[in-house]
Motif scaffolding. Structure first.
Motif, short mmCIF file in Angstrom:
data_model
loop_
_atom_site.label_atom_id
_atom_site.label_comp_id
_atom_site.label_asym_id
_atom_site.label_seq_id
_atom_site.Cartn_x
_atom_site.Cartn_y
_atom_site.Cartn_z
N PRO A 75 53.49 19.87 37.78
CA PRO A 75 52.09 20.20 37.48
C PRO A 75 51.84 21.69 37.29
O PRO A 75 51.01 22.08 36.47
CB PRO A 75 51.34 19.65 38.70
CG PRO A 75 52.21 18.52 39.19
CD PRO A 75 53.61 18.99 38.96
N ALA A 76 52.59 22.52 38.00
CA ALA A 76 52.42 23.96 37.85
C ALA A 76 52.79 24.44 36.45
O ALA A 76 52.28 25.45 35.97
CB ALA A 76 53.26 24.71 38.89
N LEU B 213 52.08 22.76 33.75
CA LEU B 213 50.86 22.52 32.98
C LEU B 213 49.83 23.61 33.26
O LEU B 213 49.13 24.06 32.34
CB LEU B 213 50.28 21.15 33.33
CG LEU B 213 50.78 19.91 32.58
CD1 LEU B 213 50.30 19.93 31.15
CD2 LEU B 213 52.28 19.75 32.66
N ASP B 214 49.73 24.03 34.51
CA ASP B 214 48.80 25.12 34.85
C ASP B 214 49.13 26.37 34.03
O ASP B 214 48.23 27.04 33.50
CB ASP B 214 48.89 25.46 36.34
CG ASP B 214 48.42 24.33 37.23
OD1 ASP B 214 47.67 23.46 36.76
OD2 ASP B 214 48.81 24.33 38.43
N PHE B 215 50.42 26.68 33.94
CA PHE B 215 50.86 27.86 33.19
C PHE B 215 50.51 27.73 31.71
O PHE B 215 49.93 28.64 31.10
CB PHE B 215 52.37 28.05 33.37
CG PHE B 215 52.96 29.07 32.45
CD1 PHE B 215 52.68 30.42 32.61
CD2 PHE B 215 53.80 28.68 31.42
CE1 PHE B 215 53.23 31.37 31.75
CE2 PHE B 215 54.35 29.61 30.56
CZ PHE B 215 54.06 30.96 30.73
N LEU C 243 48.30 25.76 30.18
CA LEU C 243 46.87 25.71 29.89
C LEU C 243 46.18 27.02 30.26
O LEU C 243 45.08 27.30 29.75
CB LEU C 243 46.23 24.53 30.60
CG LEU C 243 46.76 23.16 30.14
CD1 LEU C 243 46.07 22.03 30.88
CD2 LEU C 243 46.59 23.00 28.64
N GLY C 244 46.82 27.83 31.07
CA GLY C 244 46.29 29.17 31.32
C GLY C 244 46.39 30.06 30.11
O GLY C 244 45.61 31.00 29.94
N SER D 108 44.28 27.19 27.10
CA SER D 108 42.95 26.69 27.47
C SER D 108 42.96 25.18 27.69
O SER D 108 43.60 24.44 26.93
CB SER D 108 41.86 27.07 26.46
OG SER D 108 41.75 26.11 25.45
N PRO D 109 42.25 24.71 28.73
CA PRO D 109 42.27 23.29 29.09
C PRO D 109 41.72 22.36 28.01
O PRO D 109 42.04 21.18 27.98
CB PRO D 109 41.42 23.24 30.35
CG PRO D 109 41.43 24.63 30.90
CD PRO D 109 41.51 25.52 29.69
N ARG E 62 44.69 16.39 31.60
CA ARG E 62 44.08 17.70 31.86
C ARG E 62 42.91 17.99 30.92
O ARG E 62 42.36 19.08 30.94
CB ARG E 62 45.13 18.80 31.73
CG ARG E 62 46.25 18.75 32.75
CD ARG E 62 45.74 19.02 34.16
NE ARG E 62 46.84 19.20 35.09
CZ ARG E 62 47.34 20.37 35.48
NH1 ARG E 62 46.82 21.50 35.00
NH2 ARG E 62 48.35 20.44 36.32
N CYS F 48 42.97 17.88 27.45
CA CYS F 48 43.33 18.29 26.08
C CYS F 48 43.12 17.14 25.11
O CYS F 48 43.25 15.96 25.47
CB CYS F 48 44.79 18.73 26.02
SG CYS F 48 45.20 20.16 27.02
N ASN G 209 60.80 20.94 40.39
CA ASN G 209 60.32 19.59 40.07
C ASN G 209 61.32 18.54 40.57
O ASN G 209 61.86 17.75 39.79
CB ASN G 209 60.12 19.45 38.55
CG ASN G 209 59.42 18.17 38.18
OD1 ASN G 209 58.52 17.72 38.87
ND2 ASN G 209 59.82 17.58 37.06
#
Length: 234
Positions: free
Chosen positions: A20-21, A23-25, A27-28, A31-32, A53, A55, A175
């Protein structure tokens, strides 16, 4: 991409998701609410995570067997296309992702296609689940001259540096995945170089997979240490 025909079921059941991290990276930077083309989407492991998320996801996958397993989601559209010819309109997406698929692509043609479909300022993200060490894979009886999954990661990294020239950034996210005996066998059978049931070396290969589980499991579970690695431009 006929290498995966007949393997969609085990691929969908047993291939791990992504950290999941990671995806955080992504989308940072993207943009989500981004419109994302997920190229070589397979059965939708990464596409579904992007859709969850928020998208708008366009899953591009050339293999009909794999495409049949893609989830039906309101914000996920499925396209029969390739990395080099997606069929998407010019400048129509905010980001391009490809998870566990870049090594199948013609790098130059894929880059040209990304430049065509990306909006100005759009980014490309290449994602892999890489094994931490290859000890367990090295115990397998491989029938393919290409060797075990992940064995060519140095060559792949060189290709990625060329692809993202003049500068590449990569981020690593733990992961780990745990498998029972059936899940481990399905995971190993999901790889392109693994034999299918009925092929001459199938039983010998499957026996070697089961033997690894016997050696390494604890209380019926075997930990497979993986890292999700995300590559993008600087």
């Amino acid at each position: 991409m006929n290498e995966f025909t007949g393997k969609a079921n085990v691929y969908d059941k047993a291939r791990p998701g992504y950290a999941p991290a990671a995806l955080d990276f992504i989308l940072g930077l993207a943009s989500p609410n981004a419109v994302v083309a997920d190229i070589g989407a397979g059965t939708g492991k990464f596409s579904a995570m992007l859709a969850a998320r928020g998208c708008e996801v366009i899953a591009v996958e050339p293999n009909a067997d794999m495409r049949s397993k893609l989830p039906v989601l309101e914000n996920l559209r499925i396209v029969n296309g390739t990395a080099e010819a997606t069929g998407l309109p010019d400048h129509s997406v905010d980001a391009v992702t490809c998870a566990q698929a870049f090594h199948w692509f013609d790098g130059e043609k894929f880059k040209a296609e990304c430049e065509r479909i990306l909006k100005p300022g759009g980014r490309i993200f290449v994602v892999y689940n890489n094994p931490v060490g290859h000890e367990r894979h090295d115990e397998l009886i491989w029938h393919s001259k290409d060797g075990p999954p992940g064995s060519h990661w140095l060559e792949r990294e060189e290709r990625l540096r060329d692809f993202f020239s003049p500068g590449m950034r990569h981020e690593i996210f733990p992961n780990p995945v745990s498998y029972d005996a059936r899940g481990w066998l399905d995971y190993m059978l999901s790889h392109s170089m693994s034999p299918r049931p009925g092929e001459e070396v199938y039983e010998r290969f499957a026996d070697s997979v089961r033997l690894i589980f016997t050696r390494h499991n604890e209380d019926g579970q075997m930990l497979l240490p993986l890292e999700t690695v995300v590559y993008t431009s600087l």
